[in-house]
Write a protein that holds these residues in place. Structure first.
Motif, PDB file in Angstrom:
ATOM      1  N   TRP A  20       0.937  -1.284   0.048  1.00 59.16           N
ATOM      2  CA  TRP A  20      -0.004  -0.135   0.055  1.00 59.16           C
ATOM      3  C   TRP A  20       0.862   1.016   0.109  1.00 59.16           C
ATOM      4  CZ3 TRP A  20      -4.954   1.028  -0.830  1.00 59.16           C
ATOM      5  CH2 TRP A  20      -5.421   2.556  -0.416  1.00 59.16           C
ATOM      6  N   THR A  21       0.705   2.063  -1.178  1.00 58.67           N
ATOM      7  CA  THR A  21       1.815   3.115  -1.149  1.00 58.67           C
ATOM      8  C   THR A  21       0.915   4.646  -1.002  1.00 58.67           C
ATOM      9  OG1 THR A  21       1.298   3.242  -3.697  1.00 58.67           O
ATOM     10  CG2 THR A  21       3.424   1.803  -2.681  1.00 58.67           C
ATOM     11  N   LYS A  22      -0.391   4.462  -0.776  1.00 58.66           N
ATOM     12  CA  LYS A  22      -0.983   5.700  -0.586  1.00 58.66           C
ATOM     13  C   LYS A  22      -1.304   6.070   0.852  1.00 58.66           C
ATOM     14  CE  LYS A  22      -3.472   4.722  -4.824  1.00 58.66           C
ATOM     15  NZ  LYS A  22      -4.628   4.090  -5.469  1.00 58.66           N
ATOM     16  N   PRO A  23      -1.735   7.366   1.005  1.00 62.61           N
ATOM     17  CA  PRO A  23      -1.897   7.916   2.536  1.00 62.61           C
ATOM     18  C   PRO A  23      -2.498   6.915   3.257  1.00 62.61           C
ATOM     19  CG  PRO A  23      -2.157   9.651   0.888  1.00 62.61           C
ATOM     20  CD  PRO A  23      -2.092   8.528   0.167  1.00 62.61           C
ATOM     21  N   ASP A  78      -7.521   7.367  15.315  1.00 58.49           N
ATOM     22  CA  ASP A  78      -8.077   8.202  16.621  1.00 58.49           C
ATOM     23  C   ASP A  78      -8.917   7.379  17.379  1.00 58.49           C
ATOM     24  OD1 ASP A  78     -10.649   8.920  15.555  1.00 58.49           O
ATOM     25  OD2 ASP A  78      -9.731  10.429  14.412  1.00 58.49           O
ATOM     26  N   GLY A  79      -9.567   7.861  18.217  1.00 59.06           N
ATOM     27  CA  GLY A  79     -10.340   7.392  19.579  1.00 59.06           C
ATOM     28  C   GLY A  79     -11.693   7.007  18.482  1.00 59.06           C
ATOM     29  N   VAL A  80     -12.146   7.506  17.485  1.00 62.27           N
ATOM     30  CA  VAL A  80     -13.421   7.124  16.765  1.00 62.27           C
ATOM     31  C   VAL A  80     -13.208   6.309  15.577  1.00 62.27           C
ATOM     32  CG1 VAL A  80     -15.403   8.031  15.784  1.00 62.27           C
ATOM     33  CG2 VAL A  80     -14.708   9.155  17.989  1.00 62.27           C
ATOM     34  N   SER A  81     -12.053   6.852  14.873  1.00 57.21           N
ATOM     35  CA  SER A  81     -11.904   5.787  13.584  1.00 57.21           C
ATOM     36  C   SER A  81     -11.483   4.702  13.658  1.00 57.21           C
ATOM     37  CB  SER A  81     -11.029   6.983  12.758  1.00 57.21           C
ATOM     38  OG  SER A  81      -9.715   6.879  13.082  1.00 57.21           O
ATOM     39  N   THR A  82     -10.540   4.304  14.742  1.00 56.56           N
ATOM     40  CA  THR A  82     -10.065   3.062  14.904  1.00 56.56           C
ATOM     41  C   THR A  82     -11.148   2.042  14.305  1.00 56.56           C
ATOM     42  OG1 THR A  82      -8.499   3.844  16.339  1.00 56.56           O
ATOM     43  CG2 THR A  82      -8.972   1.359  16.349  1.00 56.56           C
ATOM     44  N   GLU A  83     -12.134   1.926  15.062  1.00 54.72           N
ATOM     45  CA  GLU A  83     -13.383   0.920  14.796  1.00 54.72           C
ATOM     46  C   GLU A  83     -13.779   1.031  13.322  1.00 54.72           C
ATOM     47  OE1 GLU A  83     -15.910   0.738  18.001  1.00 54.72           O
ATOM     48  OE2 GLU A  83     -17.566  -0.718  16.978  1.00 54.72           O
ATOM     49  N   TYR A  84     -13.742   2.045  12.830  1.00 53.85           N
ATOM     50  CA  TYR A  84     -14.279   2.368  11.391  1.00 53.85           C
ATOM     51  C   TYR A  84     -13.312   1.686  10.415  1.00 53.85           C
ATOM     52  CZ  TYR A  84     -15.356   4.712   7.014  1.00 53.85           C
ATOM     53  OH  TYR A  84     -15.396   4.977   5.610  1.00 53.85           O
ATOM     54  N   TRP A  85     -12.244   2.025  10.664  1.00 54.17           N
ATOM     55  CA  TRP A  85     -11.275   1.050   9.851  1.00 54.17           C
ATOM     56  C   TRP A  85     -10.936  -0.003   9.848  1.00 54.17           C
ATOM     57  CZ3 TRP A  85     -10.556   4.328   5.843  1.00 54.17           C
ATOM     58  CH2 TRP A  85     -10.383   5.622   5.904  1.00 54.17           C
ATOM     59  N   GLN A  86     -11.066  -0.695  11.068  1.00 51.10           N
ATOM     60  CA  GLN A  86     -10.922  -2.176  11.691  1.00 51.10           C
ATOM     61  C   GLN A  86     -12.084  -2.865  10.890  1.00 51.10           C
ATOM     62  OE1 GLN A  86      -8.675  -3.707  13.528  1.00 51.10           O
ATOM     63  NE2 GLN A  86      -9.649  -5.650  12.776  1.00 51.10           N
ATOM     64  N   ALA A  87     -13.277  -2.308  10.999  1.00 51.30           N
ATOM     65  CA  ALA A  87     -14.493  -2.698  10.236  1.00 51.30           C
ATOM     66  C   ALA A  87     -14.252  -3.033   8.694  1.00 51.30           C
ATOM     67  CB  ALA A  87     -15.795  -2.089  10.517  1.00 51.30           C
ATOM     68  N   ALA A  88     -13.758  -1.813   8.451  1.00 47.10           N
ATOM     69  CA  ALA A  88     -13.676  -1.836   6.761  1.00 47.10           C
ATOM     70  C   ALA A  88     -12.436  -3.109   6.237  1.00 47.10           C
ATOM     71  CB  ALA A  88     -12.937  -0.349   6.244  1.00 47.10           C
ATOM     72  N   SER A  89     -11.298  -3.339   7.343  1.00 48.31           N
ATOM     73  CA  SER A  89     -10.489  -4.195   7.005  1.00 48.31           C
ATOM     74  C   SER A  89     -11.037  -5.612   6.751  1.00 48.31           C
ATOM     75  CB  SER A  89      -9.462  -4.037   8.008  1.00 48.31           C
ATOM     76  OG  SER A  89      -9.588  -4.761   9.080  1.00 48.31           O
ATOM     77  N   GLU A  90     -12.300  -5.858   7.444  1.00 43.82           N
ATOM     78  CA  GLU A  90     -12.952  -6.978   7.480  1.00 43.82           C
ATOM     79  C   GLU A  90     -14.041  -7.079   6.550  1.00 43.82           C
ATOM     80  OE1 GLU A  90     -14.158  -6.949  11.580  1.00 43.82           O
ATOM     81  OE2 GLU A  90     -12.153  -7.146  12.358  1.00 43.82           O
ATOM     82  N   GLY A  91     -14.074  -5.981   5.663  1.00 45.31           N
ATOM     83  CA  GLY A  91     -15.220  -6.003   4.554  1.00 45.31           C
ATOM     84  C   GLY A  91     -16.562  -5.312   5.045  1.00 45.31           C
ATOM     85  N   ALA A 108      -5.246  -1.952   3.474  1.00 50.44           N
ATOM     86  CA  ALA A 108      -4.280  -0.962   3.299  1.00 50.44           C
ATOM     87  C   ALA A 108      -3.094  -1.146   4.471  1.00 50.44           C
ATOM     88  CB  ALA A 108      -4.477   0.499   3.427  1.00 50.44           C
ATOM     89  N   ALA A 109      -3.551  -1.640   5.620  1.00 51.83           N
ATOM     90  CA  ALA A 109      -2.730  -2.385   6.776  1.00 51.83           C
ATOM     91  C   ALA A 109      -3.417  -3.171   7.601  1.00 51.83           C
ATOM     92  CB  ALA A 109      -2.537  -1.093   7.534  1.00 51.83           C
ATOM     93  N   ASP A 110      -2.970  -3.939   8.500  1.00 51.79           N
ATOM     94  CA  ASP A 110      -3.599  -4.723   9.254  1.00 51.79           C
ATOM     95  C   ASP A 110      -5.225  -4.515   9.811  1.00 51.79           C
ATOM     96  OD1 ASP A 110      -1.677  -6.789   8.994  1.00 51.79           O
ATOM     97  OD2 ASP A 110      -0.650  -6.503  10.676  1.00 51.79           O
ATOM     98  N   ASP A 111      -5.126  -3.248  10.212  1.00 53.86           N
ATOM     99  CA  ASP A 111      -6.235  -2.784  10.981  1.00 53.86           C
ATOM    100  C   ASP A 111      -6.905  -1.623  10.378  1.00 53.86           C
ATOM    101  OD1 ASP A 111      -4.212  -1.019  11.217  1.00 53.86           O
ATOM    102  OD2 ASP A 111      -4.427  -0.748  13.272  1.00 53.86           O
ATOM    103  N   VAL A 112      -6.766  -1.552   8.803  1.00 53.98           N
ATOM    104  CA  VAL A 112      -7.009  -0.461   7.890  1.00 53.98           C
ATOM    105  C   VAL A 112      -7.796  -1.037   6.409  1.00 53.98           C
ATOM    106  CG1 VAL A 112      -6.790   1.791   6.651  1.00 53.98           C
ATOM    107  CG2 VAL A 112      -5.716   1.376   8.962  1.00 53.98           C
TER     108      VAL A 112
END
Lengths: 141, 390
Positions: free
Chosen positions: A11-14, A19-32, A129-133
């Motif tokens: 993953w070469t993009k930003p 943060d306190g709110v976005s962590t769960e959002y990005w984690q869920a996205a990493s799981e589809g 994009a990452a383990d948790d993103v």
């Protein structure tokens, strides 16, 4: 629903700074799973996720989306100075109106950029994009 | 004592290309010229306002510049709403002057955008590979949107809802170019047609290169004081008749409606303060970062109904000699845009109201309206200025 999660070699993009709110959002996205928020008090739905309901200031709750929507507006980016985007021109940036109501920004792929139209039905997929993103993308239904 | 706020001094630094000046020097040169134009002593300044944001390597925030300029202020404001900051400054200063928080205030801006940064602002890329992005922009950064792309999404939706055409948008750029041809300092002064705009390369659909503003160096400053104090000063006083602002979003993904702007809320407030209607306005200074910016301002400020802007523009109403001549200095589209153009809207409006417009002078110019757009049609500031006070 659980949408396709694609993987890339690197993953070469930003990346988002979790943060306190976005962590769960990005984690869920990493799981589809695509999350927005809904307010238990007033019912207001919102994207991006925040620590309060923007309508009534109560604590919002997560709401899992269908992952379907339609293109509200878009552009085809044909000039961009920085890598890696420069190497991918032209590409489509869009605002997608979700079935649930709110609009979300994303990129539309798997289609000729010149064929994209407002009102087109699209569905989400994710790129890990990452383990948790996971990063949400959109493609024609 | 008449504490009605009046603008009594204006100054521009050098533009469009000034490789020998850094951003701070643009602030300073513009300030020196505004102070001289106002005919005041520097020691009279007891208010200072500066949005910073000049870019490059310099430090030009309000408190740093107040120290650099050594302004002994009792009122300071660093409000930063992007390119519209200066219209918000007029709003804040009008209240501050009226309330006696200060008597004579200086506003400055300076940027060496072109000489130090090149033309990267619009499409150069805010995001870099592997970068971690904090705050709300984290939800947008992975996609590679450009500044032009954000405005392009407005134009695309406007075209979809109202049938607005690229030809109509191009008419805005052509009308402003005609004014730029009368400004010897303007960045782009060659004659330009609608076809020239349409044939320029697409940057982000549906915006062509010539739908986009120039990137230049430049700085500006103005002095605002009380009508009482202005009686002893050399220039005609230009009254702040109304000033208001609003914000619908900051990041473009949060724009609730891609066809309008917060000007829809701000304009009625400003007109109400002024006790005027749209037909009282003699000329317009709109933030023309892109052609679509002007169209959406025209409609959302109520000069025409939503969707009527395209045909209205195509009839030539915003051109020289038209109903509401737009951007008589050549605008950001053809003259100068160092990154935050809002201060030049105020300065050119004052120049026209004084009757100092030279070849581009709007006849019998009594009332001018300046509307700044900051961010991505995010923060809209409206200032109505006039030669007289009702």
């Amino acid at each position: 629903m659980t949408a396709e999660v694609r993987t890339v070699e690197e993953w070469t993009k930003p990346l988002p700074q979790l943060d306190g709110v976005s962590t769960e959002y990005w984690q869920a996205a990493s799981e589809g799973r695509l999350l927005i928020q809904q307010c238990p008090k007033c019912g207001h739905k919102q994207w991006y996720p925040r620590a309060l309901c923007t309508a009534c200031a109560a604590d919002p709750e997560w709401l899992e989306c269908s992952g379907r929507g339609e293109i509200h507006t878009f552009t085809v980016v044909r000039q961009y100075g920085a890598k890696p985007f420069r190497d991918e021109l032209p590409y489509v940036i869009a605002m997608v109106q979700l079935e649930e109501g709110p609009m979300i920004m994303g990129a539309v792929t798997d289609i000729d950029p010149d064929a994209v139209r407002i009102g087109m039905a699209v569905e989400v997929y994710f790129v890990k994009a990452a383990d948790d993103v996971g990063i949400p993308y959109w493609r024609p239904v | 004592m008449d504490r009605t706020p009046v603008i009594v001094g204006i100054g521009l630094s050098e533009y469009p290309v000034a490789p020998d000046l850094d951003g701070v020097q643009h602030h300073v040169l513009a300030a020196q010229r505004a102070i001289a134009d106002a005919g005041i002593e520097k020691s009279m300044i007891d208010g200072y306002v500066n949005a910073g944001g000049g870019g490059g390597m310099m430090v030009d925030d309000a408190v740093t510049m107040a120290e650099y300029l050594r302004i002994d202020h009792k009122y300071i404001d660093g409000t930063m709403t992007g390119g519209s900051s200066f219209e918000f400054h007029v709003q804040h200063l009008a209240a501050a002057i009226r309330d006696g928080l200060c008597d004579t205030a200086l506003v400055t801006y300076g940027s060496d955008q072109l000489s130090r940064m090149g033309r990267r602002l619009g499409t150069g890329g805010f995001q870099r590979a592997g970068q971690r992005v904090a705050g709300p922009i984290q939800y947008e950064a992975a996609y590679g949107n450009s500044l032009v792309g954000s405005y392009a999404m407005h134009a695309m939706r406007h075209m979809h809802e109202y049938g607005t055409t690229s030809e109509q948008l191009a008419e805005i750029a052509v009308g402003i170019r005609e004014f730029a041809m009368l400004n010897p300092k303007a960045m782009y002064r060659d004659p330009m047609t609608v076809d020239d705009v349409l044939n320029s390369r697409m940057i982000a659909d549906p915006l062509h290169k010539l739908d986009c503003c120039a990137i230049t160096d430049g700085g500006g400053a103005f002095v605002i004081t009380t009508a009482e104090r202005a009686k002893d000063l050399p220039q005609d006083s230009i009254y702040v008749l109304g000033a208001a602002g609003g914000q619908t979003h900051w990041n473009v993904s949060q724009q609730p409606d891609f066809t309008t702007s917060a000007g829809a809320k701000a304009a009625p407030i400003a007109f109400g303060q002024a006790g005027l209607t749209h037909d009282d306005v003699d000329m317009l200074m709109f933030y023309d970062s892109f052609t679509i910016t002007c169209l959406i301002l025209l409609e959302s400020l109520g000069f025409v109904k939503p969707g009527e802007g395209g045909p209205f523009v195509a009839e030539g109403n915003l051109k020289r000699g038209g109903k509401w001549p737009l951007n008589t200095d050549g605008g950001g589209l053809s003259s100068n845009h160092p990154g935050m153009r809002g201060i030049f809207l105020i300065i050119e409006a004052v120049r026209q109201l004084r009757g100092q417009g030279g070849e581009s002078q709007v006849p019998d110019c009594e009332v001018a309206l300046a509307a700044g757009s900051g961010g991505w049609l995010s923060c809209i500031g409206v200032a109505i200025l006039g030669r007289s006070h009702p």
